[in-house]
Design a protein around this motif. Structure first.
Motif, PDB file in Angstrom:
ATOM      1  N   ARG A  27      -8.356  19.305  -2.852  1.00  0.00           N
ATOM      2  CA  ARG A  27      -9.585  18.570  -3.088  1.00  0.00           C
ATOM      3  C   ARG A  27      -9.404  17.102  -2.681  1.00  0.00           C
ATOM      4  O   ARG A  27     -10.224  16.524  -1.988  1.00  0.00           O
ATOM      5  CB  ARG A  27      -9.972  18.669  -4.562  1.00  0.00           C
ATOM      6  N   ALA A  28      -8.303  16.513  -3.116  1.00  0.00           N
ATOM      7  CA  ALA A  28      -8.088  15.093  -2.836  1.00  0.00           C
ATOM      8  C   ALA A  28      -7.946  14.837  -1.336  1.00  0.00           C
ATOM      9  O   ALA A  28      -8.545  13.910  -0.792  1.00  0.00           O
ATOM     10  CB  ALA A  28      -6.845  14.612  -3.576  1.00  0.00           C
ATOM     11  N   LEU A  32     -10.245  12.523   1.166  1.00  0.00           N
ATOM     12  CA  LEU A  32      -9.686  11.351   1.848  1.00  0.00           C
ATOM     13  C   LEU A  32      -9.882  11.437   3.363  1.00  0.00           C
ATOM     14  O   LEU A  32     -10.177  10.436   4.019  1.00  0.00           O
ATOM     15  CB  LEU A  32      -8.198  11.225   1.518  1.00  0.00           C
ATOM     16  N   LYS A  35     -13.505  10.624   4.106  1.00  0.00           N
ATOM     17  CA  LYS A  35     -13.817   9.200   3.918  1.00  0.00           C
ATOM     18  C   LYS A  35     -13.262   8.353   5.049  1.00  0.00           C
ATOM     19  O   LYS A  35     -13.895   7.409   5.509  1.00  0.00           O
ATOM     20  CB  LYS A  35     -13.233   8.711   2.587  1.00  0.00           C
ATOM     21  N   MET A 153      -1.748   6.921  -3.847  1.00  0.00           N
ATOM     22  CA  MET A 153      -2.337   7.413  -5.092  1.00  0.00           C
ATOM     23  C   MET A 153      -1.282   8.187  -5.868  1.00  0.00           C
ATOM     24  O   MET A 153      -1.160   9.406  -5.745  1.00  0.00           O
ATOM     25  CB  MET A 153      -3.539   8.296  -4.769  1.00  0.00           C
ATOM     26  N   PRO A 154      -0.520   7.467  -6.686  1.00  0.00           N
ATOM     27  CA  PRO A 154       0.690   8.057  -7.282  1.00  0.00           C
ATOM     28  C   PRO A 154       0.424   9.261  -8.177  1.00  0.00           C
ATOM     29  O   PRO A 154       1.272  10.147  -8.276  1.00  0.00           O
ATOM     30  CB  PRO A 154       1.263   6.902  -8.115  1.00  0.00           C
ATOM     31  N   ILE A 156      -2.033  11.511  -7.954  1.00  0.00           N
ATOM     32  CA  ILE A 156      -3.016  12.408  -7.313  1.00  0.00           C
ATOM     33  C   ILE A 156      -2.775  13.872  -7.667  1.00  0.00           C
ATOM     34  O   ILE A 156      -3.665  14.711  -7.572  1.00  0.00           O
ATOM     35  CB  ILE A 156      -2.968  12.197  -5.784  1.00  0.00           C
ATOM     36  N   LYS A 158      -2.361  15.061 -10.539  1.00  0.00           N
ATOM     37  CA  LYS A 158      -2.893  15.412 -11.858  1.00  0.00           C
ATOM     38  C   LYS A 158      -4.414  15.398 -11.841  1.00  0.00           C
ATOM     39  O   LYS A 158      -5.024  14.542 -11.195  1.00  0.00           O
ATOM     40  CB  LYS A 158      -2.419  14.375 -12.885  1.00  0.00           C
ATOM     41  N   ASN A 159      -5.014  16.282 -12.593  1.00  0.00           N
ATOM     42  CA  ASN A 159      -6.459  16.191 -12.752  1.00  0.00           C
ATOM     43  C   ASN A 159      -6.769  15.483 -14.071  1.00  0.00           C
ATOM     44  O   ASN A 159      -5.872  15.144 -14.839  1.00  0.00           O
ATOM     45  CB  ASN A 159      -7.128  17.573 -12.647  1.00  0.00           C
ATOM     46  N   ARG A 259      -8.863   1.372   5.408  1.00  0.00           N
ATOM     47  CA  ARG A 259      -9.716   2.411   5.984  1.00  0.00           C
ATOM     48  C   ARG A 259      -8.919   3.682   6.243  1.00  0.00           C
ATOM     49  O   ARG A 259      -9.375   4.793   5.999  1.00  0.00           O
ATOM     50  CB  ARG A 259     -10.343   1.922   7.295  1.00  0.00           C
ATOM     51  N   GLN A 264     -11.702   3.030   2.559  1.00  0.00           N
ATOM     52  CA  GLN A 264     -12.395   1.851   2.037  1.00  0.00           C
ATOM     53  C   GLN A 264     -12.414   0.808   3.137  1.00  0.00           C
ATOM     54  O   GLN A 264     -11.403   0.639   3.824  1.00  0.00           O
ATOM     55  CB  GLN A 264     -11.548   1.195   0.950  1.00  0.00           C
ATOM     56  N   GLY A 265     -13.509   0.062   3.264  1.00  0.00           N
ATOM     57  CA  GLY A 265     -13.574  -0.981   4.280  1.00  0.00           C
ATOM     58  C   GLY A 265     -12.540  -2.061   4.038  1.00  0.00           C
ATOM     59  O   GLY A 265     -11.961  -2.633   4.957  1.00  0.00           O
ATOM     60  N   ILE A 266     -12.335  -2.357   2.783  1.00  0.00           N
ATOM     61  CA  ILE A 266     -11.300  -3.327   2.386  1.00  0.00           C
ATOM     62  C   ILE A 266     -10.981  -3.072   0.920  1.00  0.00           C
ATOM     63  O   ILE A 266     -11.804  -2.512   0.202  1.00  0.00           O
ATOM     64  CB  ILE A 266     -11.780  -4.779   2.614  1.00  0.00           C
ATOM     65  N   THR A 267      -9.796  -3.453   0.493  1.00  0.00           N
ATOM     66  CA  THR A 267      -9.500  -3.312  -0.930  1.00  0.00           C
ATOM     67  C   THR A 267     -10.225  -4.426  -1.693  1.00  0.00           C
ATOM     68  O   THR A 267     -10.625  -5.426  -1.111  1.00  0.00           O
ATOM     69  CB  THR A 267      -7.994  -3.458  -1.194  1.00  0.00           C
TER      70      THR A 267
ATOM     71  N   THR B 133     -16.244  -7.330   6.324  1.00  0.00           N
ATOM     72  CA  THR B 133     -15.791  -6.504   5.208  1.00  0.00           C
ATOM     73  C   THR B 133     -16.559  -6.756   3.909  1.00  0.00           C
ATOM     74  O   THR B 133     -16.273  -6.119   2.903  1.00  0.00           O
ATOM     75  CB  THR B 133     -14.296  -6.768   4.942  1.00  0.00           C
ATOM     76  N   SER B 135     -16.615  -9.731   2.072  1.00  0.00           N
ATOM     77  CA  SER B 135     -15.612 -10.332   1.202  1.00  0.00           C
ATOM     78  C   SER B 135     -15.896 -11.800   0.934  1.00  0.00           C
ATOM     79  O   SER B 135     -16.483 -12.497   1.759  1.00  0.00           O
ATOM     80  CB  SER B 135     -14.224 -10.233   1.856  1.00  0.00           C
ATOM     81  N   SER B 189     -13.640  -8.591  -2.935  1.00  0.00           N
ATOM     82  CA  SER B 189     -14.706  -7.738  -2.407  1.00  0.00           C
ATOM     83  C   SER B 189     -15.164  -6.778  -3.488  1.00  0.00           C
ATOM     84  O   SER B 189     -14.927  -5.581  -3.412  1.00  0.00           O
ATOM     85  CB  SER B 189     -14.212  -6.953  -1.182  1.00  0.00           C
ATOM     86  N   LYS B 193     -11.539  -2.299  -9.559  1.00  0.00           N
ATOM     87  CA  LYS B 193     -11.849  -0.868  -9.657  1.00  0.00           C
ATOM     88  C   LYS B 193     -10.604  -0.003  -9.492  1.00  0.00           C
ATOM     89  O   LYS B 193      -9.558  -0.468  -9.056  1.00  0.00           O
ATOM     90  CB  LYS B 193     -12.886  -0.478  -8.600  1.00  0.00           C
ATOM     91  N   ASP B 196      -7.757   6.158  -9.681  1.00  0.00           N
ATOM     92  CA  ASP B 196      -6.487   6.838  -9.906  1.00  0.00           C
ATOM     93  C   ASP B 196      -6.597   8.063 -10.802  1.00  0.00           C
ATOM     94  O   ASP B 196      -5.666   8.845 -10.906  1.00  0.00           O
ATOM     95  CB  ASP B 196      -5.456   5.860 -10.492  1.00  0.00           C
ATOM     96  N   GLU B 198      -8.127  11.305 -10.870  1.00  0.00           N
ATOM     97  CA  GLU B 198      -8.768  12.341 -10.064  1.00  0.00           C
ATOM     98  C   GLU B 198      -9.843  11.785  -9.150  1.00  0.00           C
ATOM     99  O   GLU B 198     -10.921  12.353  -9.024  1.00  0.00           O
ATOM    100  CB  GLU B 198      -9.342  13.434 -10.971  1.00  0.00           C
ATOM    101  N   GLN B 199      -9.554  10.657  -8.540  1.00  0.00           N
ATOM    102  CA  GLN B 199     -10.451  10.064  -7.546  1.00  0.00           C
ATOM    103  C   GLN B 199     -11.827   9.696  -8.075  1.00  0.00           C
ATOM    104  O   GLN B 199     -12.756   9.501  -7.309  1.00  0.00           O
ATOM    105  CB  GLN B 199     -10.599  11.005  -6.365  1.00  0.00           C
TER     106      GLN B 199
END
Ligand code: SF4
Lengths: 473, 217
Positions: A27-28, A32, A35, A153-154, A156, A158-159, A259, A264-267, B133, B135, B189, B193, B196, B198-199
């Motif tokens: 799923r993850a 990804l 995205k 994603m450390p 990932i 786990k649900n 990305r 993501q466009g940017i963090t 971006t 930002s 930006s 958030k 982590d 389950e997304q």
């Protein structure tokens, strides 16, 4: 197979037998990949950006020794204390020493894969120092007594339900909830106090700019900024390859990394640190340390092909797109860095005895090489390291080259080569095989055919058929 | 020999080390250009897409808007820099509103607990915006220290449309830092958030859970 290779196989089997792991990763990874694709709508622009990303990293590596000296000089000018460590043990000793000089009780940590490489938490805890992860994913993994299963994603693997159960089990007074927002709030509340009380904040580095002596860190949660700002002392640990030459180099890497990693466009935060608190400034650490770790990187550097591994910006895209990783998950690899980058990096860091079987965990489909934002030829490297793993060569730059060599396998390939080199022998063997009509299901073929229909051997060899058609002599 | 000498020596003997600098063609980034209106539109759209509250306002009216927003959000104590133009305008507008203003005029050691647990919002200026971006390019100063935009749950940021650039590359070049960067430079930006668990996207982790941008002319 040597012991690490056998254990690797066992871990793979366990992972494949665990439907929860397969569901969580599938799923993850699907999410990804989608995205990332949505974030690069223009294929031409993406390729140009990858060219630039690769050029930035290659330029930095081509001039690495000079740039490291420049980075050191500029960091020192900015008031950052620079340390060099050849090995993990040296790096751990440096960090321990700094922590002891400053209260010596607690360290709050931002996400850092190099600190995982150092097993720093264990080292500090063995000396009575609390090392607490503050990135939510890392915090979850630490609570569970596990290691990260993905470099970005450390947790990932786990649900939500598993995390909820973990919180109830490990944290005082926490009620079961599967609401991600509520779980996040619990962790935030617990960690807030820790940021206030920690003696030292420890982080990694995404890019270190040589021309300005600047450490760049990217993150979403704000824990990285807190870690590097709230405690009195900030220690950044990084591999020597993370340097770039100029401030200009940051923009393309920033454009590619988030990305490629999470689509993501940017963090949320990009944090550029160029020194400790200056006269008149109201906050920020009073001391900033930078620990530059080698741990095998200089060995890879010597070989022009292996050197490309050092271009990596740790985005994780190669694992997100790897069909093997998606099925077995990060823990099966048994190393700090999983997935395709781990398969090529781990044999170089740990040697072929310890990690020589890893490059085998690939279908060589090429997806990793296609998505890598800095154009590391991962599939080519996988083949190279498979060869290193089975070729005894004292001059090889890879530690324990040949450690995975198996006499029977070598014999089989030798025979194979011989059969193909001698026409009479070839014809004898193929005719004998076709007389059997079936593949012998023994040894590895037995395992292979247990989940596949074994191919039927043709009744007549190609040579025989062609001869019958009169087109060959 | 020290670790440093050993590492550098090993790197130096490697073939191709110290090669002539490779050419980096930044054209693909330099080509990103928008009109001022497009830049503002893009910045606002991207910021909103990550849960940022953006208010399009003016130099003359933003302090009044800030006052309304503080009251509406129940902000009891707002930390700001009274000596800067932005901080001064805000202080004036908030006088008598019931929202207390305070300055970050002590070293953090003197009021750690208070900042972490008793300040509802922080107000900062923004040096530049980045359209590519979405930002905010924020440079902490002695008056607007690093934790001001990080620790309080709400971050109000005042940005003028006039300083929205195309890319980070453009902003860094325009700042002309040369070899000397400020102690800390930030791109912000959106509110803090995580995904982590389950997304699932959750806003408000260790940093502010609200980012409120007042975009002026
Ligand atoms: S090898 Fe490439 S794709 Fe994989 S983590 Fe490194 S930069 Fe990303």
């Amino acid at each position: 197979m040597n012991r690490p290779a056998t254990e690797f196989k066992e871990r793979i089997q366990r992972a494949l037998d665990d439907p929860q792991i397969r569901t969580n990763f599938r799923r993850a990874m699907d999410g990804l990949m989608a995205k990332r694709a949505a974030m690069f709508p223009d294929a031409d622009e993406l390729e140009q950006l990858r060219d630039l990303g690769a050029a930035v990293r290659r330029n930095a590596l081509a001039r690495l020794p000079g740039l490291l000296e420049k980075l050191e000089a500029n960091c020192q000018r900015n008031g950052i204390i620079v340390h060099w460590a050849e090995s993990v043990a040296e790096a751990n000793a440096i960090v321990l020493d700094i922590v002891r000089k400053h209260g010596g009780k607690s360290v709050i940590k931002g996400k850092s894969m190099v600190s995982e490489e150092m097993e720093l938490n264990h080292h500090l805890e063995a000396h009575g120092i609390e090392a607490l992860e503050s990135d939510l994913g890392e915090y979850i993994v630490q609570l569970a007594g596990e290691t990260p299963s993905h470099i970005i994603m450390p947790a990932i693997h786990k649900n939500t339900r598993q995390i909820a159960e973990l919180f109830v089990e490990k944290l005082d007074g926490v009620e079961f909830t599967e609401d991600a927002e509520a779980l996040t709030a619990i962790a935030r509340g617990l960690l807030r106090r820790k940021f206030l009380d920690a003696d030292v904040g420890l982080s990694g580095v995404n890019f270190a700019v040589a021309e300005t002596g600047t450490l760049c860190l990217i993150e979403n949660e704000g824990n990285g900024r807190l870690t590097t700002t709230a405690p009195d002392v900030h220690v950044a640990v990084t591999g020597i390859e993370k340097v770039v030459e100029t401030l200009d180099d940051i923009t393309p890497l920033l454009s590619l990394l988030p990305r490629s990693a999470t689509g993501q466009g940017i963090t949320t935060y990009v944090n550029m640190i160029s020194g400790p608190r200056k006269q008149g400034e109201r906050d920020g650490p009073r001391e900033v340390h930078l620990v530059l770790l080698d741990n095998g990187r200089t060995t890879s550097y010597v070989d022009p092909e292996l050197r490309t591994t050092l271009q990596c910006i740790r985005c994780g895209a190669c694992m997100n797109h790897c069909p093997v990783y998606a099925r077995i998950g990060g823990h099966a690899y048994g190393t700090v860095y999983p997935g395709p980058i781990g398969e090529i990096l781990s044999p170089q860091l740990l040697g072929c005895d310890e990690a020589g079987a890893l490059p085998g965990a690939s279908t060589l489909c090429g997806a990793c090489g296609e998505v890598c934002p800095v154009r590391i030829p991962i599939p080519k490297m996988l083949v190279r390291l498979r060869r290193e793993a089975v070729t005894r060569d004292a001059a090889s730059p890879v530690k324990d080259a040949g450690a995975q060599r198996s006499t029977s396998e070598a014999l089989i390939w030798k025979a194979w080569a011989r059969i193909h080199a001698v026409p009479g022998l070839y014809s004898l063997v193929t005719r004998t095989a076709s007389a059997f009509k079936k593949m012998p299901v023994v040894g590895p073929l037995k395992a292979w055919s247990s989940v596949r229909t074994p191919p039927r051997v043709a009744g007549r060899t190609l040579h025989q058929r062609m001869a019958a058609r009169g087109s060959t002599k | 020999m020290s670790a440093r000498d050993n590492i550098l020596a090993r790197l130096r003997v490697a073939p191709g080390s110290g090669a002539t600098p490779g050419v980096r063609d930044f054209g693909v980034i330099e080509a990103l250009e928008w009109t001022p209106a497009e830049r503002a539109e893009r910045l606002v759209r991207l910021l909103r897409s990550v849960n940022t509250e953006v208010h399009e306002t003016t130099q003359a009216t933003w302090p009044g808007l800030l006052r309304e927003l503080c009251v509406a959000k129940g902000v009891g104590r707002l930390c700001l820099a009274p000596v800067t133009p932005v901080g001064a305008a805000a202080s004036e507008a908030l006088a008598g509103s019931g929202v207390a203003t305070l300055a970050y005029d002590r070293d953090i050691e003197a009021w750690r607990e208070e900042l972490f647990f008793e300040v509802d919002a922080g107000l900062t200026a923004v040096t530049a915006g980045i359209a590519e971006t979405g930002s905010l390019f924020v440079v902490p100063t002695p008056d607007e220290p690093r934790l001001l935009s990080l620790v309080p749950p709400v971050h109000f940021a005042v940005l003028s449309r006039a300083v929205i650039a195309n890319t980070l590359l453009e902003v860094l070049r325009a700042q002309g830092y040369g070899a000397t960067m400020p102690t800390n430079v930030l791109l912000i930006s959106g509110p803090s958030k995580t995904a982590d668990i389950e997304q699932t996207l959750v806003y408000g982790v260790h940093g502010p859970n609200q980012l409120v941008v007042l975009l002026t002319d």
